[in-house]
Structure formats: C-alpha cells, structure tokens
Design an enzyme around this catalytic site. Structure first.
Site, PDB file in Angstrom:
ATOM      1  N   ARG A   1     -24.888 116.743  37.160  1.00  0.00           N
ATOM      2  CA  ARG A   1     -24.426 117.146  38.490  1.00  0.00           C
ATOM      3  C   ARG A   1     -25.565 117.423  39.475  1.00  0.00           C
ATOM      4  O   ARG A   1     -25.561 116.932  40.607  1.00  0.00           O
ATOM      5  CB  ARG A   1     -23.540 118.404  38.402  1.00  0.00           C
ATOM      6  N   THR A   2     -26.528 118.245  39.050  1.00  0.00           N
ATOM      7  CA  THR A   2     -27.557 118.652  40.013  1.00  0.00           C
ATOM      8  C   THR A   2     -28.374 117.441  40.451  1.00  0.00           C
ATOM      9  O   THR A   2     -28.587 117.218  41.653  1.00  0.00           O
ATOM     10  CB  THR A   2     -28.458 119.736  39.391  1.00  0.00           C
TER      11      THR A   2
ATOM     12  N   LYS B   1     -48.664 112.132  28.848  1.00  0.00           N
ATOM     13  CA  LYS B   1     -50.099 111.981  28.544  1.00  0.00           C
ATOM     14  C   LYS B   1     -50.821 113.318  28.689  1.00  0.00           C
ATOM     15  O   LYS B   1     -52.038 113.376  28.600  1.00  0.00           O
ATOM     16  CB  LYS B   1     -50.731 110.963  29.500  1.00  0.00           C
TER      17      LYS B   1
ATOM     18  N   ARG C   1     -36.445 120.296  38.406  1.00  0.00           N
ATOM     19  CA  ARG C   1     -35.872 121.078  37.285  1.00  0.00           C
ATOM     20  C   ARG C   1     -36.894 121.109  36.156  1.00  0.00           C
ATOM     21  O   ARG C   1     -37.472 120.073  35.817  1.00  0.00           O
ATOM     22  CB  ARG C   1     -34.572 120.465  36.792  1.00  0.00           C
TER      23      ARG C   1
ATOM     24  N   HIS D   1     -31.261 129.245  39.670  1.00  0.00           N
ATOM     25  CA  HIS D   1     -30.695 127.939  40.027  1.00  0.00           C
ATOM     26  C   HIS D   1     -30.005 128.157  41.389  1.00  0.00           C
ATOM     27  O   HIS D   1     -28.794 128.208  41.488  1.00  0.00           O
ATOM     28  CB  HIS D   1     -29.693 127.534  38.951  1.00  0.00           C
TER      29      HIS D   1
END
Ligand code: NCD
Length: 368
Positions: A69-70, A99, A120, A157
């Site tokens: 969703r986000t 890396k 995120r 959030h």
C-alpha cells in the site's frame, strides 16, 4: 456525517520543502488544511482526473522493507498528479546497498536524481539520518530534496497516521471530541499506532484511547506519556471482550513477526556475551542466531492468536463502531468480517491515495 473542512491552503505552506519524519510536525490547522486538500483530491480523482501539480517532478521510492500500500499509493499519487517515479529495478536488494553502501551515500545519490524521496527502512531513526544526508547534499547543490518517512522500523509511519485520522473524521465528522478509540494487537512494535496515538494528542481532539494488548506487546511508555502529558486519557487492558463494548473505533494491528528476531538477537547477545548483537564478530553472531530464532518463533506463536476480531467479537461491538487496520492482516480479522458495514480498512487504503497526493503537493511546494 462526512467531515466538512472550511480552510485555506495557507497552513500547509509550512510543509513546503520540509522533510516529513514524524507526526510531531503537524499542528491542528495544518491537519485541517491537509484534509481539505485530500477531499479535493478525492473529488478530482473520482470525476476524471487531478490537476498535473507534479508535472516535471521526479519522486524516488526507496523501500528497504516490504510494502504494498505505502509504496504503490505514493507511486500512484505522484503519477496521478502528473509526476514521475523512480525506483531501483528489483528493489533496493539490487542496488549498491548489497555491496555495503551506507544509507548516507545512497540517499545523496538518489537525491541527485529526484525532487523528493519516500523512504522505508527497518531502523528507527533512519528517516532522520536520510534527511541529514539530503541536507548535506543541499549545501552544495542549493536544491532541497525532502525525505518522507514511509516507516522507520518500530519508530513512526506519519503518512499512515494522517490517513487514519482522515478516515476517522470521514466517518464521525471533523470534530471527534468524545470518541473512544481502541488500539489492539502488537502495540509494542506497530509503528502505525505509535504515530496515530501521538497525532490524536497533537490534534487536540478530546478523545480517549484504550490500549488492548498482551502484556508483552503493550504500548511503550514513551507514547502513553506523550498522550497523557497532552491531556489525552489512555487506559490499558488485556480484555478485548470487555473493552470492545465501549469503543467508537477499534484499530487492529498485526503481530510484527519480523521485529521479534531482531529483539531476541539483542537479548541473547546481551545474556551470552554481555554485548549488543551488532558489536559481535561473525562467528559469535552465527552462534547465537539459532537460539534467538527459536525464542522469537515461540514468542510469535503465543502472541499471534491472542486476539481475533471475528463475527462473534463484532457482535459485542457497538453498531456505530468502525473497525480499522493498516493492513496487511494475517489472521487477526477473518475475511467474513469484510462484509460488515463497520469494516473500514479498505476505505483507509483508498484514503491513503488522497492524503499522499496532498502531502506530495505540499512538500514539493506545488499547491497551486
Ligand atoms: C504497516 C506498516 O508497514 O507499518 N503497513 C502499512 O504501511 N499499511 C503495518 C504492518 O506492516 O503491519
């Protein structure tokens, strides 16, 4: 009763070129203005299309944790406003992160190609570190690239809390004084409820909050104290059957399985070696992993089935209550509940698009 907002965009201009790291940046007038804009986005999307406010703008979506969703609603929001989205093909696991590149360098690189970054990350505080990297680059380029925190570990959030509050007001009207809002489930690790409890307190609405969780997953005291210090009453219980009868909103969360292993690694490292997990060498890390995973699995299984909001439980809830969930759900709300008029989680999904359209237009200073 749909919420009616009578406000201008002026308070939203405070967000222009700002990083969005925490709900603590929002004041009641900004919320009202953001929600008014979101309603406008909703109307425009439903009647044929939004104005191309983000034309010639590029937004980078950088997700170090899974998301449906986000990630996709921020992408859809950008594109519906005429902007373009960049991401690393195949996710960050195909970027130079594998890396060993630092977050600082990755963000400075991505900020060189984009006008805003939606991030995120599994670590609490990562969005703030990214904001510092973006600011460091700005020193040389003069070009601001706002970071939008799309979830930082068990921290916050903010855009989810904004769409959650918008959804509550969608149902009960702009003035939600007097409501009782219950938070259920993994309140220790759920970043959505951490942001939402703070946002309710900051919005100065006179609501009461009931935290319903097993003792091992209770709401961290920093959030309870944040709310109480702003005169928002917070009660705590383990008894859902009793609590649900008095609720206007029940906000359910998933047991955050992925957080359990990280916590157990730290606990086992502390008890066996007297050191945090991250400071151990490779062989010591490998040695404690199986025990930590076993303990996490055991803890998860006992927490997972603690609360299930099934049709039987819904029969105890008030007729006018709404049932919310940020999704994804695992087994805490069975699908039979979806046809109940009180199930609001897919409205949250929908509202996420409008809120993120308004938020992007505000931070990119495109509130024409
Ligand atoms: C939540 C999240 O990622 O914090 N999902 C979302 O953004 N809608 C909730 C969760 O993962 O349980």
């Amino acid at each position: 009763m749909a919420a009616i907002y009578t406000t201008s965009d002026t308070p939203l201009h405070k967000l222009s070129h700002q990083h969005i790291l925490s709900v603590e940046q929002f004041e009641p007038d900004m919320l009202e203005s953001l929600f008014a804009r979101s309603q406008k986005m909703d109307r425009q999307v439903s009647t044929g299309g939004a104005e191309p406010l983000l034309a010639n703008r590029v937004v980078a979506n950088v997700f170090y944790e899974p998301s449906t969703r986000t990630d996709l609603s921020f992408q859809a929001a950008t594109q519906r406003l005429g902007g373009r989205v960049i991401t690393t093909a195949g996710g960050v696991h195909y970027s130079s992160v594998t890396k060993g590149e630092t977050l600082h360098d990755t963000i400075k690189t991505i900020a060189s190609y984009s006008d805003a970054i939606v991030l995120r990350h599994p670590d609490r505080g990562a969005a703030r570190q990214a904001a510092e990297a973006s600011d460091a680059l700005r020193q040389t380029t003069g070009r601001p690239v706002p970071i939008i925190n799309a979830g930082d570990g068990i921290g916050e959030h903010p855009s989810q809390a904004l769409l959650d509050l918008y959804t509550i007001k969608d149902k009960f009207g702009a003035n939600i004084d007097g409501l009782t809002i219950g938070f259920l489930g993994d309140l220790r690790n759920g970043r959505t409820v951490h942001s939402l409890i703070k946002l309710l307190a900051l919005d100065k609405c006179r609501v009461k909050v009931a935290c319903i969780a097993p003792e091992s997953l209770s709401m961290p005291s920093e959030y309870v104290e944040f709310a109480r210090s702003r005169e928002m009453p917070v009660s705590e219980t383990t008894d859902l059957q009793e609590a649900i009868r008095g609720l206007d909103v029940l906000y359910v969360t998933r047991v955050q399985r992925e957080r359990f292993v990280a916590q157990q690694l730290d606990e086992v490292a502390a008890s066996v070696f007297g050191q945090p997990y991250d400071s151990l060498d490779g062989p010591r890390k490998d040695a404690i992993k199986p025990l930590a995973e076993l303990k996490a699995g055991h803890e998860y299984l006992s927490a997972r089935d603690a609360y299930v909001v099934d049709p039987m439980m819904m029969s105890l809830a008030p007729k006018n209550m709404i049932l919310m969930h940020p999704l994804p759900r695992v087994n805490e709300i069975p699908e039979q509940v979806d046809t109940d008029d009180r199930a609001y989680y897919f409205r949250q999904v929908q509202n996420g698009l409008y809120i993120r359209m308004a938020l992007l237009a505000a931070v990119l200073d495109r509130l024409a």
